[in-house]
Design a protein around this motif. Structure first.
Motif, PDB file in Angstrom:
ATOM      1  N   SER A  40       1.923  13.740  10.949  1.00 23.54           N
ATOM      2  CA  SER A  40       1.929  14.491   9.691  1.00 23.54           C
ATOM      3  C   SER A  40       3.160  15.368   9.498  1.00 23.54           C
ATOM      4  N   ALA A  41       3.599  16.109  10.537  1.00 23.48           N
ATOM      5  CA  ALA A  41       4.751  16.992  10.330  1.00 23.48           C
ATOM      6  C   ALA A  41       6.053  16.222  10.079  1.00 23.48           C
ATOM      7  N   PRO A  42       6.377  15.226  10.923  1.00 17.02           N
ATOM      8  CA  PRO A  42       7.589  14.458  10.608  1.00 17.02           C
ATOM      9  C   PRO A  42       7.487  13.753   9.260  1.00 17.02           C
ATOM     10  N   LEU A  43       6.260  13.395   8.873  1.00 16.41           N
ATOM     11  CA  LEU A  43       6.091  12.718   7.598  1.00 16.41           C
ATOM     12  C   LEU A  43       6.362  13.676   6.430  1.00 16.41           C
ATOM     13  N   MET A  44       5.855  14.902   6.522  1.00 19.95           N
ATOM     14  CA  MET A  44       6.138  15.897   5.480  1.00 19.95           C
ATOM     15  C   MET A  44       7.650  16.040   5.294  1.00 19.95           C
ATOM     16  N   LEU A  45       8.376  16.157   6.420  1.00 18.82           N
ATOM     17  CA  LEU A  45       9.832  16.259   6.327  1.00 18.82           C
ATOM     18  C   LEU A  45      10.416  14.953   5.781  1.00 18.82           C
ATOM     19  N   GLY A  46       9.837  13.862   6.243  1.00 23.39           N
ATOM     20  CA  GLY A  46      10.355  12.555   5.848  1.00 23.39           C
ATOM     21  C   GLY A  46      10.186  12.276   4.357  1.00 23.39           C
ATOM     22  N   LEU A  47       9.157  12.845   3.735  1.00 20.99           N
ATOM     23  CA  LEU A  47       8.926  12.599   2.308  1.00 20.99           C
ATOM     24  C   LEU A  47      10.092  13.130   1.474  1.00 20.99           C
ATOM     25  N   GLY A  48      10.484  14.387   1.753  1.00 21.32           N
ATOM     26  CA  GLY A  48      11.634  14.950   1.038  1.00 21.32           C
ATOM     27  C   GLY A  48      12.911  14.212   1.416  1.00 21.32           C
ATOM     28  N   PRO A  78      -8.818  15.350   9.638  1.00 21.27           N
ATOM     29  CA  PRO A  78      -8.162  16.642   9.852  1.00 21.27           C
ATOM     30  C   PRO A  78      -7.545  17.135   8.531  1.00 21.27           C
ATOM     31  N   VAL A  79      -7.687  18.438   8.254  1.00 19.85           N
ATOM     32  CA  VAL A  79      -7.162  19.019   7.016  1.00 19.85           C
ATOM     33  C   VAL A  79      -5.665  18.718   6.867  1.00 19.85           C
ATOM     34  N   LEU A  80      -4.954  18.854   7.980  1.00 20.81           N
ATOM     35  CA  LEU A  80      -3.511  18.605   7.989  1.00 20.81           C
ATOM     36  C   LEU A  80      -3.192  17.202   7.478  1.00 20.81           C
ATOM     37  N   VAL A  81      -4.000  16.239   7.939  1.00 19.25           N
ATOM     38  CA  VAL A  81      -3.777  14.848   7.557  1.00 19.25           C
ATOM     39  C   VAL A  81      -4.097  14.645   6.081  1.00 19.25           C
ATOM     40  N   LEU A  82      -5.177  15.297   5.616  1.00 23.28           N
ATOM     41  CA  LEU A  82      -5.532  15.175   4.196  1.00 23.28           C
ATOM     42  C   LEU A  82      -4.418  15.748   3.316  1.00 23.28           C
ATOM     43  N   LEU A  83      -3.901  16.913   3.708  1.00 21.73           N
ATOM     44  CA  LEU A  83      -2.817  17.527   2.914  1.00 21.73           C
ATOM     45  C   LEU A  83      -1.588  16.619   2.902  1.00 21.73           C
ATOM     46  N   THR A  84      -1.300  16.024   4.052  1.00 22.86           N
ATOM     47  CA  THR A  84      -0.153  15.119   4.117  1.00 22.86           C
ATOM     48  C   THR A  84      -0.382  13.897   3.227  1.00 22.86           C
ATOM     49  N   ALA A  89       0.243  14.814  -0.295  1.00 23.54           N
ATOM     50  CA  ALA A  89       1.688  14.907  -0.538  1.00 23.54           C
ATOM     51  C   ALA A  89       2.299  13.513  -0.678  1.00 23.54           C
ATOM     52  N   CYS A  90       1.838  12.565   0.150  1.00 25.50           N
ATOM     53  CA  CYS A  90       2.370  11.193   0.075  1.00 25.50           C
ATOM     54  C   CYS A  90       2.074  10.581  -1.292  1.00 25.50           C
ATOM     55  N   VAL A  91       0.822  10.703  -1.731  1.00 26.64           N
ATOM     56  CA  VAL A  91       0.443  10.103  -3.013  1.00 26.64           C
ATOM     57  C   VAL A  91       1.225  10.765  -4.154  1.00 26.64           C
ATOM     58  N   ALA A  92       1.312  12.097  -4.118  1.00 27.05           N
ATOM     59  CA  ALA A  92       2.015  12.819  -5.189  1.00 27.05           C
ATOM     60  C   ALA A  92       3.484  12.416  -5.234  1.00 27.05           C
ATOM     61  N   LEU A  93       4.120  12.348  -4.073  1.00 29.00           N
ATOM     62  CA  LEU A  93       5.553  12.048  -4.082  1.00 29.00           C
ATOM     63  C   LEU A  93       5.815  10.561  -4.316  1.00 29.00           C
ATOM     64  N   GLY A 114      14.623   2.476  -0.698  1.00 22.52           N
ATOM     65  CA  GLY A 114      13.660   3.191   0.127  1.00 22.52           C
ATOM     66  C   GLY A 114      12.409   3.447  -0.678  1.00 22.52           C
ATOM     67  N   THR A 115      11.284   3.624   0.030  1.00 20.38           N
ATOM     68  CA  THR A 115      10.025   3.920  -0.651  1.00 20.38           C
ATOM     69  C   THR A 115       9.257   4.942   0.169  1.00 20.38           C
ATOM     70  N   ILE A 116       8.317   5.608  -0.499  1.00 17.07           N
ATOM     71  CA  ILE A 116       7.460   6.559   0.209  1.00 17.07           C
ATOM     72  C   ILE A 116       6.584   5.816   1.223  1.00 17.07           C
ATOM     73  N   TRP A 117       6.015   4.652   0.812  1.00 13.59           N
ATOM     74  CA  TRP A 117       5.126   3.943   1.740  1.00 13.59           C
ATOM     75  C   TRP A 117       5.894   3.441   2.949  1.00 13.59           C
ATOM     76  N   GLY A 118       7.170   3.094   2.760  1.00  9.74           N
ATOM     77  CA  GLY A 118       8.012   2.720   3.893  1.00  9.74           C
ATOM     78  C   GLY A 118       8.139   3.871   4.870  1.00  9.74           C
ATOM     79  N   THR A 119       8.387   5.057   4.339  1.00 11.06           N
ATOM     80  CA  THR A 119       8.519   6.239   5.192  1.00 11.06           C
ATOM     81  C   THR A 119       7.206   6.548   5.910  1.00 11.06           C
ATOM     82  N   VAL A 120       6.086   6.345   5.210  1.00  7.60           N
ATOM     83  CA  VAL A 120       4.779   6.549   5.848  1.00  7.60           C
ATOM     84  C   VAL A 120       4.670   5.621   7.063  1.00  7.60           C
ATOM     85  N   ALA A 121       5.003   4.344   6.847  1.00  9.42           N
ATOM     86  CA  ALA A 121       4.937   3.389   7.957  1.00  9.42           C
ATOM     87  C   ALA A 121       5.887   3.800   9.072  1.00  9.42           C
ATOM     88  N   GLY A 122       7.096   4.237   8.681  1.00 13.72           N
ATOM     89  CA  GLY A 122       8.085   4.661   9.680  1.00 13.72           C
ATOM     90  C   GLY A 122       7.572   5.820  10.521  1.00 13.72           C
TER      91      GLY A 122
END
Lengths: 343, 248
Positions: A62-70, A186-192, A195-199, A286-294
């Motif tokens: 979740s944390a690297p993903l939050m950074l990865g989204l931006g 986990p709340v952290l995962v839900l928030l992430t 963020a993924c869906v929104a971005l 690049g795509t958000i779903w790609g970053t999620v997979a990454g």
């Protein structure tokens, strides 16, 4: 009305290109299968069919993903944000101080103090993002250098504010945001996930997202089409910093402490997630779903190797290898599949 | 029979960069449905006059009339909004986006998903792309393919399609065939003819005299920023144009 004889273009997306595009998901499936076999042999337990494992991996990611989204937006625009790790650390420290201040001085309850801490921590990243954008868009500093400068500034600021240590927070609510669960999630995962869906929406369905792609392909084309590239650049780096802020504020909840070095190891993971996810460092794709997979590829490697009791240092080698393979695939694709086909 | 009124009139436009006089009282007209070729050696002022028309630079003196009204564009966007579209050598396309997305770049249509969520109207973009490209006799089977997948001449058609879609009245093309192979050059020539058929005014810069004679209705020759002569292709020869360009 016209006699122009331009033949129909044969622009088809070849099956090979499709595979290359989805490589991050293939890596992920391949890795999961490998660890499945490995843990069954080594531990006699399933890797994938374990709620505990899945939760742990999702939290890892979740944390690297939050950074990865931006970072996805930044990299698609043909930039890079190196400041993100310590912008996250800065937000983490500021959030901790703010939550403590709210509890001790403003007479807030734990819930209000937690939200106050998160809000102030995220706000603290706004100047960093704006300065990054201003350096790059207005002063024409290369992104690598501009954000490297901000890396230093936010690092120093974070350590100064934390007096060189970590800032403990004693707030149950804040801790619950970082460690709690809603059902099995986990709340952290839900928030992430939110963020993924929104971005994903922002990147794929809005003018802003469309302009980020255009800018990454050709700044001149974007600018000639009437897009204010300066403003766009400012927005992109602001978004990146704010996502760093969210990650930092959540880190404080998870560990009940603000830490200047919260995001230090995550910066490279965030870039790796974007690149493994199929984005090109040349910009434009690049795509958000790609970053999620990454991000999940990295998390599965990190967690899986621990689970099968391999020396943790192997994870760096494994992630490094996958980054190199990803970039090679991207280059090959550019050369043979996605590039211009002149007749 | 009297000629129709010019869409664009360039009257005695001058421009200096420091001590260099890049344009010295340059003049020419563009009529509807007319292709005007600007010819001249390097440094003759062709590019400068294009930039003065399209709002990239300001002029020092003289006047530019669009439909008889004096205009002075501060930016290329203003020029574009008034119907003057410039197609650059590098085409100004975002290679990673589809034809439709390129046509609408910077002014994308939106629709509401689920009745509230604004999203890009990709269907509208694709339809506009198909219709516009069909007007150029360019039939696309993959409307979602990035323009990078198309050939140079086809990409030129996309850039021209964008101009047509937004109802450009004057299309300026700077060396549109320079980077293309011979078959593709021919396609661009046909595209210019379709612009003409649509009643647009076309300003066409080329080093290639064969292209100029092939497609132009009028050839305006510049030498050192000044008008050196104006000829109709049927009434002149390439030798004469070259003599005008270099000054006997």
């Amino acid at each position: 009305m016209t006699t122009a004889a331009v033949p129909a273009p044969s622009a088809r997306i070849s099956p090979l290109a499709q595979v290359a595009r989805l490589r991050a998901w293939l890596f992920l499936i391949l890795l999961a299968a490998t660890f499945e076999v490995w843990t069954r042999i080594a531990n006699g337990a399933s890797f994938v069919l374990s709620v505990y494992n899945l939760q742990a991996i999702a939290i890892f990611a979740s944390a690297p993903l939050m950074l990865g989204l931006g970072q996805t937006f930044v990299i698609i625009s043909a930039g890079i944000d190196l400041s993100l790790g310590f912008v996250m650390g800065l937000a983490s420290v500021v959030a901790a101080h703010a939550a403590n201040f709210g509890l001790a001085r403003l007479g807030m309850g734990p819930a209000e103090a937690a939200l106050f801490g998160i809000a102030v921590g995220v706000l603290a990243t706004v100047p960093a993002g704006l300065v990054n954008g201003w350096l790059i868009a207005v002063l024409k500093v290369p992104p690598f250098i501009g954000t490297l400068g901000m890396y230093g500034v936010s690092r120093g600021a974070a350590y100064l504010l934390a007096a060189g240590m970590t800032v403990a927070v004693n707030d149950d609510w804040y801790g619950a945001i970082g460690n709690g669960r809603l059902g099995p999630f986990p709340v952290l995962v839900l928030l992430t996930a939110v963020a993924c869906v929104a971005l994903h929406y922002v990147l794929s369905q809005t003018r802003f997202g469309q302009h980020v792609y255009a800018m990454g392909a050709s700044k001149a084309a974007a600018s000639r089409a009437g897009i204010d590239v300066r403003r766009l650049t400012m927005k992109i780096y602001l978004l990146s910093a704010v996502m760093g802020g969210v990650a930092g504020a959540l880190y404080t909840g998870r560990f009940s402490a603000g830490a200047p070095q919260a995001g230090e190891p995550l910066l490279l993971d965030s870039i790796a997630a974007v690149v493994i996810g199929g984005a090109s460092l040349f910009g434009g794709s690049g795509t958000i779903w790609g970053t999620v997979a990454g991000a999940f590829v990295i998390a599965v490697i990190q967690y899986g190797l621990v689970l099968v009791d391999v020396e943790p240092f192997w994870q760096f080698i494994a992630v490094g290898g996958i980054i190199i393979v990803s970039v090679l695939v991207d280059q090959t694709q550019r050369r043979f599949l996605g590039g211009r086909v002149d007749e | 029979m009297s000629e129709p009124a010019p869409i664009l009139s360039v009257r005695s436009v001058s421009k200096s960069f420091g001590a260099v006089r890049a344009l010295d009282r340059a003049s020419f007209d563009v009529l509807p449905g007319e292709v005007v070729a600007l010819a001249g050696d390097n440094g003759a002022g062709k590019s400068t006059i294009i930039k003065a028309i399209s709002g990239v630079i300001s002029r020092d003196g003289g006047d530019i009339l669009l439909d008889g009204k004096s205009v002075a564009f501060a930016t290329p966007h203003e020029a574009r909004d008034s119907g003057i579209e410039t197609i650059y050598q590098d085409l100004s396309l975002a290679d990673n986006l589809s034809i439709g997305a390129n046509i609408f770049l910077g002014r994308e249509p939106m629709r509401r998903a689920f009745g509230f969520l604004p999203v890009l109207d990709r269907r509208k973009m694709a339809e506009a792309a198909r219709e516009t490209m069909a007007r150029l006799d360019f039939h696309v089977d993959r409307l979602d393919a990035p323009v990078a997948a198309f050939s140079g001449g086809q990409r030129q058609a996309v850039a021209i399609g964008r101009a047509i879609f937004w109802n450009a009245r004057i299309v300026i093309m700077d060396e549109p065939t320079a980077a293309l192979g011979v078959p593709e050059q021919r396609k661009v020539m046909s595209l210019i003819r379709s612009l003409k058929a649509e009643g647009k005014g076309v300003i066409f810069i080329s080093h290639n005299l064969r292209d100029i004679f092939d497609v132009a209705d009028r050839i305006v020759v510049f030498r050192r920023g000044e008008n050196a002569g104006e000829r109709r292709p049927a009434e002149t020869t390439s030798d004469e144009i070259v003599r005008l360009m270099v000054g006997k």
